[in-house]
Design a protein around this motif. Sequence first.
Motif, PDB file in Angstrom:
ATOM      1  N   GLU A  38      -3.252  -7.917  -3.673  1.00  0.00           N
ATOM      2  CA  GLU A  38      -2.719  -6.755  -4.357  1.00  0.00           C
ATOM      3  C   GLU A  38      -3.841  -5.960  -4.998  1.00  0.00           C
ATOM      4  O   GLU A  38      -4.800  -6.519  -5.533  1.00  0.00           O
ATOM      5  CB  GLU A  38      -1.703  -7.200  -5.413  1.00  0.00           C
ATOM      6  CG  GLU A  38      -0.457  -7.825  -4.801  1.00  0.00           C
ATOM      7  CD  GLU A  38       0.556  -8.216  -5.865  1.00  0.00           C
ATOM      8  OE1 GLU A  38       0.129  -8.457  -7.004  1.00  0.00           O
ATOM      9  OE2 GLU A  38       1.747  -8.256  -5.546  1.00  0.00           O
ATOM     10  N   TYR A  39      -3.700  -4.643  -4.945  1.00  0.00           N
ATOM     11  CA  TYR A  39      -4.682  -3.748  -5.531  1.00  0.00           C
ATOM     12  C   TYR A  39      -3.991  -2.857  -6.560  1.00  0.00           C
ATOM     13  O   TYR A  39      -2.813  -2.529  -6.415  1.00  0.00           O
ATOM     14  CB  TYR A  39      -5.316  -2.867  -4.453  1.00  0.00           C
ATOM     15  CG  TYR A  39      -5.998  -3.628  -3.353  1.00  0.00           C
ATOM     16  CD1 TYR A  39      -7.180  -4.315  -3.580  1.00  0.00           C
ATOM     17  CD2 TYR A  39      -5.457  -3.659  -2.059  1.00  0.00           C
ATOM     18  CE1 TYR A  39      -7.805  -5.019  -2.566  1.00  0.00           C
ATOM     19  CE2 TYR A  39      -6.068  -4.354  -1.045  1.00  0.00           C
ATOM     20  CZ  TYR A  39      -7.255  -5.032  -1.297  1.00  0.00           C
ATOM     21  OH  TYR A  39      -7.867  -5.721  -0.298  1.00  0.00           O
ATOM     22  N   PRO A  40      -4.719  -2.443  -7.576  1.00  0.00           N
ATOM     23  CA  PRO A  40      -4.122  -1.509  -8.542  1.00  0.00           C
ATOM     24  C   PRO A  40      -3.899  -0.157  -7.894  1.00  0.00           C
ATOM     25  O   PRO A  40      -4.682   0.269  -7.058  1.00  0.00           O
ATOM     26  CB  PRO A  40      -5.191  -1.419  -9.639  1.00  0.00           C
ATOM     27  CG  PRO A  40      -6.464  -1.766  -8.954  1.00  0.00           C
ATOM     28  CD  PRO A  40      -6.112  -2.775  -7.907  1.00  0.00           C
ATOM     29  N   TYR A  41      -2.828   0.494  -8.241  1.00  0.00           N
ATOM     30  CA  TYR A  41      -2.637   1.825  -7.702  1.00  0.00           C
ATOM     31  C   TYR A  41      -2.828   2.860  -8.792  1.00  0.00           C
ATOM     32  O   TYR A  41      -2.745   2.585  -9.980  1.00  0.00           O
ATOM     33  CB  TYR A  41      -1.302   1.972  -6.984  1.00  0.00           C
ATOM     34  CG  TYR A  41      -0.046   1.848  -7.813  1.00  0.00           C
ATOM     35  CD1 TYR A  41       0.389   2.904  -8.611  1.00  0.00           C
ATOM     36  CD2 TYR A  41       0.730   0.690  -7.751  1.00  0.00           C
ATOM     37  CE1 TYR A  41       1.560   2.818  -9.331  1.00  0.00           C
ATOM     38  CE2 TYR A  41       1.902   0.594  -8.479  1.00  0.00           C
ATOM     39  CZ  TYR A  41       2.318   1.653  -9.272  1.00  0.00           C
ATOM     40  OH  TYR A  41       3.480   1.558  -9.991  1.00  0.00           O
ATOM     41  N   GLY A  42      -3.106   4.082  -8.329  1.00  0.00           N
ATOM     42  CA  GLY A  42      -3.384   5.173  -9.242  1.00  0.00           C
ATOM     43  C   GLY A  42      -4.524   6.016  -8.699  1.00  0.00           C
ATOM     44  O   GLY A  42      -5.117   5.723  -7.667  1.00  0.00           O
ATOM     45  N   GLU A 529     -12.077   2.326  -2.498  1.00  0.00           N
ATOM     46  CA  GLU A 529     -12.416   1.462  -1.370  1.00  0.00           C
ATOM     47  C   GLU A 529     -11.156   1.310  -0.512  1.00  0.00           C
ATOM     48  O   GLU A 529     -10.099   1.842  -0.844  1.00  0.00           O
ATOM     49  CB  GLU A 529     -12.912   0.103  -1.861  1.00  0.00           C
ATOM     50  CG  GLU A 529     -11.907  -0.683  -2.666  1.00  0.00           C
ATOM     51  CD  GLU A 529     -12.479  -1.985  -3.221  1.00  0.00           C
ATOM     52  OE1 GLU A 529     -13.708  -2.135  -3.200  1.00  0.00           O
ATOM     53  OE2 GLU A 529     -11.682  -2.835  -3.666  1.00  0.00           O
ATOM     54  N   GLY A 530     -11.300   0.604   0.608  1.00  0.00           N
ATOM     55  CA  GLY A 530     -10.159   0.433   1.499  1.00  0.00           C
ATOM     56  C   GLY A 530     -10.138   1.422   2.655  1.00  0.00           C
ATOM     57  O   GLY A 530      -9.115   1.573   3.326  1.00  0.00           O
ATOM     58  N   PHE A 531     -11.266   2.112   2.901  1.00  0.00           N
ATOM     59  CA  PHE A 531     -11.345   3.040   4.022  1.00  0.00           C
ATOM     60  C   PHE A 531     -11.154   2.266   5.335  1.00  0.00           C
ATOM     61  O   PHE A 531     -11.643   1.144   5.481  1.00  0.00           O
ATOM     62  CB  PHE A 531     -12.704   3.734   4.045  1.00  0.00           C
ATOM     63  CG  PHE A 531     -12.961   4.606   2.845  1.00  0.00           C
ATOM     64  CD1 PHE A 531     -12.725   5.967   2.888  1.00  0.00           C
ATOM     65  CD2 PHE A 531     -13.445   4.055   1.666  1.00  0.00           C
ATOM     66  CE1 PHE A 531     -12.969   6.772   1.787  1.00  0.00           C
ATOM     67  CE2 PHE A 531     -13.694   4.849   0.555  1.00  0.00           C
ATOM     68  CZ  PHE A 531     -13.447   6.215   0.615  1.00  0.00           C
ATOM     69  N   VAL A 532     -10.457   2.887   6.283  1.00  0.00           N
ATOM     70  CA  VAL A 532     -10.229   2.264   7.592  1.00  0.00           C
ATOM     71  C   VAL A 532     -10.984   3.070   8.640  1.00  0.00           C
ATOM     72  O   VAL A 532     -10.640   4.220   8.923  1.00  0.00           O
ATOM     73  CB  VAL A 532      -8.726   2.223   7.931  1.00  0.00           C
ATOM     74  CG1 VAL A 532      -8.504   1.565   9.292  1.00  0.00           C
ATOM     75  CG2 VAL A 532      -7.964   1.467   6.853  1.00  0.00           C
ATOM     76  N   LYS A 549      -4.199   3.163   2.912  1.00  0.00           N
ATOM     77  CA  LYS A 549      -4.853   1.938   2.450  1.00  0.00           C
ATOM     78  C   LYS A 549      -5.874   2.147   1.331  1.00  0.00           C
ATOM     79  O   LYS A 549      -6.185   1.204   0.599  1.00  0.00           O
ATOM     80  CB  LYS A 549      -5.562   1.268   3.637  1.00  0.00           C
ATOM     81  CG  LYS A 549      -4.643   0.883   4.792  1.00  0.00           C
ATOM     82  CD  LYS A 549      -3.734  -0.269   4.427  1.00  0.00           C
ATOM     83  CE  LYS A 549      -2.948  -0.740   5.647  1.00  0.00           C
ATOM     84  NZ  LYS A 549      -2.041  -1.857   5.306  1.00  0.00           N
ATOM     85  N   VAL A 550      -6.425   3.351   1.212  1.00  0.00           N
ATOM     86  CA  VAL A 550      -7.483   3.561   0.229  1.00  0.00           C
ATOM     87  C   VAL A 550      -6.921   3.361  -1.177  1.00  0.00           C
ATOM     88  O   VAL A 550      -5.770   3.702  -1.462  1.00  0.00           O
ATOM     89  CB  VAL A 550      -8.107   4.969   0.393  1.00  0.00           C
ATOM     90  CG1 VAL A 550      -7.155   6.062  -0.088  1.00  0.00           C
ATOM     91  CG2 VAL A 550      -9.442   5.059  -0.326  1.00  0.00           C
ATOM     92  N   HIS A 551      -7.731   2.789  -2.063  1.00  0.00           N
ATOM     93  CA  HIS A 551      -7.264   2.476  -3.410  1.00  0.00           C
ATOM     94  C   HIS A 551      -8.436   2.464  -4.382  1.00  0.00           C
ATOM     95  O   HIS A 551      -9.604   2.346  -3.987  1.00  0.00           O
ATOM     96  CB  HIS A 551      -6.562   1.108  -3.423  1.00  0.00           C
ATOM     97  CG  HIS A 551      -7.431  -0.013  -2.925  1.00  0.00           C
ATOM     98  ND1 HIS A 551      -8.365  -0.650  -3.706  1.00  0.00           N
ATOM     99  CD2 HIS A 551      -7.517  -0.586  -1.694  1.00  0.00           C
ATOM    100  CE1 HIS A 551      -8.978  -1.582  -3.000  1.00  0.00           C
ATOM    101  NE2 HIS A 551      -8.491  -1.558  -1.761  1.00  0.00           N
ATOM    102  N   LEU A 552      -8.117   2.585  -5.653  1.00  0.00           N
ATOM    103  CA  LEU A 552      -9.136   2.478  -6.691  1.00  0.00           C
ATOM    104  C   LEU A 552      -9.755   1.082  -6.665  1.00  0.00           C
ATOM    105  O   LEU A 552      -9.081   0.098  -6.356  1.00  0.00           O
ATOM    106  CB  LEU A 552      -8.523   2.724  -8.067  1.00  0.00           C
ATOM    107  CG  LEU A 552      -8.143   4.160  -8.427  1.00  0.00           C
ATOM    108  CD1 LEU A 552      -7.315   4.168  -9.708  1.00  0.00           C
ATOM    109  CD2 LEU A 552      -9.389   5.032  -8.595  1.00  0.00           C
ATOM    110  N   LYS A 553     -11.023   1.013  -6.998  1.00  0.00           N
ATOM    111  CA  LYS A 553     -11.648  -0.292  -7.098  1.00  0.00           C
ATOM    112  C   LYS A 553     -11.018  -1.056  -8.263  1.00  0.00           C
ATOM    113  O   LYS A 553     -10.879  -0.515  -9.360  1.00  0.00           O
ATOM    114  CB  LYS A 553     -13.153  -0.140  -7.318  1.00  0.00           C
ATOM    115  CG  LYS A 553     -13.900   0.361  -6.103  1.00  0.00           C
ATOM    116  CD  LYS A 553     -15.402   0.349  -6.332  1.00  0.00           C
ATOM    117  CE  LYS A 553     -16.146   0.652  -5.038  1.00  0.00           C
ATOM    118  NZ  LYS A 553     -17.617   0.609  -5.228  1.00  0.00           N
TER     119      LYS A 553
END
Length: 593
Positions: A38-42, A529-532, A549-553
């Motif tokens: 899980e990654y934080p969203y925002g 991060e999370g670039f595809v 998929k991209v998300h805040l670190k």
Amino acid sequence: MRSNLLVLTSSFLIALLLVALVSHIVYPVNYASGEEEEYPYGGTFRVGWSETLDTLKMGQEIAWSLLGCAILSTVYEELAFMGPPPNYDEFVPMLATSWEVSEDYTTWIFHLDPKAKWHDGKPVTAGDVAFTVKYLIKVPVWNGTDTDAKEVEIIDDHTVKIVMKQPITLSVPLWWVPILPKHIWWDYRDDILSYDNKEAIGSGPFILEEWEPGKYFKLKANEDYHLGRPYIDYLIFKSYSSEDALIMALLKGEIDMIAPYALSPSAAHQIMKEGNPNVNIKIDTGDSFYWLTINLKRPGLLGDLLRNLEFRKALAYSIDKSKIAEVAFLGYADPVDVPIYKEMDYYNPNIKGYEYNVTKANKILDELGWKDIDGDGIREGPDEITDLILNLLIIGTNPYHVKIATSITEDLAKVGIKVNVVPVDDSAYWNILGGGPENIEYHLILFYEAIGPDITFALEPLLTGSWSNVGGYSNEEYDELFYNFTSQPDRSKRVKIARRMQEIMLEDLPVIYLVNPNALTAYRTDKFEGFVFGIGGAWTWFSPWTFRKVHLKPGLVEKPKPTPDYTPWIIAGVAIVVAVIAIVYAVKMRGRR
């Protein structure tokens, strides 16, 4: 006395327990669901573009411009879509959770996700799919082999049957077509292009919040997206008037990524020289191919010349593709003879292209009777009157078009062919091509398309009647092979068919394939991060996964706590008051005794 002590003790323990419970209340942390972790969203992810989009009508501009495709892949949704790289042969569920296909690959039954909703809150139903199949596909730009349906039947609210005119064996029908909401488009069903679509109600992972034609689009995450909301809160596409402005915006942190193909090789070099530790450039195989289309429908003596295969061979020998790769792309491009990646098994390793050879070109032109009689550097025809002057249509706002056209003009001048380059803007270019080859006044058209790994798109531009067959080429054997290819479930047999089709491409030379540029993605690494990455870079029309998929670190930004719920504290306070009253009462009763 013993009962009073019991009341006293019990009341105290209850109060203590409530206080302990309240003190251990945990505030939830906002996370988006992920497949593995899980990654934080925002956050707001900003992408810079060099092109603009002035309309959201479902026509050629939105369908075939990269920025238009970015809107389609974020705001709208398909039944299924090409899988993330490198799984290009797999198609993943979107609006459809599953599907079945008949043995002959013509009848498809799709089961829709009952949780899917339009951005206005109405449910997505089989009626919306049927509407799209019946009416959007009538618009030429959306009509292709894998979208051309013979009939569509609504089985129930979430099940639809589509019968295709041709077997579909390589993909899923309509995989690149946005499903439209029937309740919004119904009144425009007979003229889809008459609706301005300014609100762009879709069912995709992002909702169009605001936009200004030619300047920017602001999209917000769809909290109710049936496949799970994106990690980022906002996605902004901003168009810049110059490449320098794009570069400065990236270096200053005003944008987080420059869209692939908005970044020229020279700009990539400039960014590298800056040495910014928070900016990276990724080089991937490109998804676009450039080619020179020869208009085979022009009238007159020059038209007859264009239809002469030997003349087309002379043109091919005259063009230095390696020079184009260097001049236009600083070496970040590969010269090609066919629009198929050499890494694919479909590629024919035995084909032989036309190497750059001025001597051969001059010899052919002489034998055809076109010679420079008056010594002005331009050949004249057998009638000794007609000059060999060809008009070349390009997109004048596309720097690659300009550089490629300049290189071709120089090369053809060496063999006595004068080229008049005719630059028009992007909209005018597509409008001209939409009129059909018979109505195109130009002899040559510089064409490019983001083909990608779907080989159908690589083969379709030479199919009779195809929208991208802007030169009017027609070959019965090629057409038959194409339909055999798309209906053949056996991959080994498809490979054999595709290799024969490449031979025809070079035998007939209706177009001259030039280069396949690399995809250059410039992006910041300090916030997201999370670039595809894959063919076409971090994003292209068939690979929208970065924006999903991209998300805040993690840990980069402290997330605000939600507004606390004081109800437990109130309950605990009341309990303590009750406990105190009980204690006082017990003490008094003890004293009386």
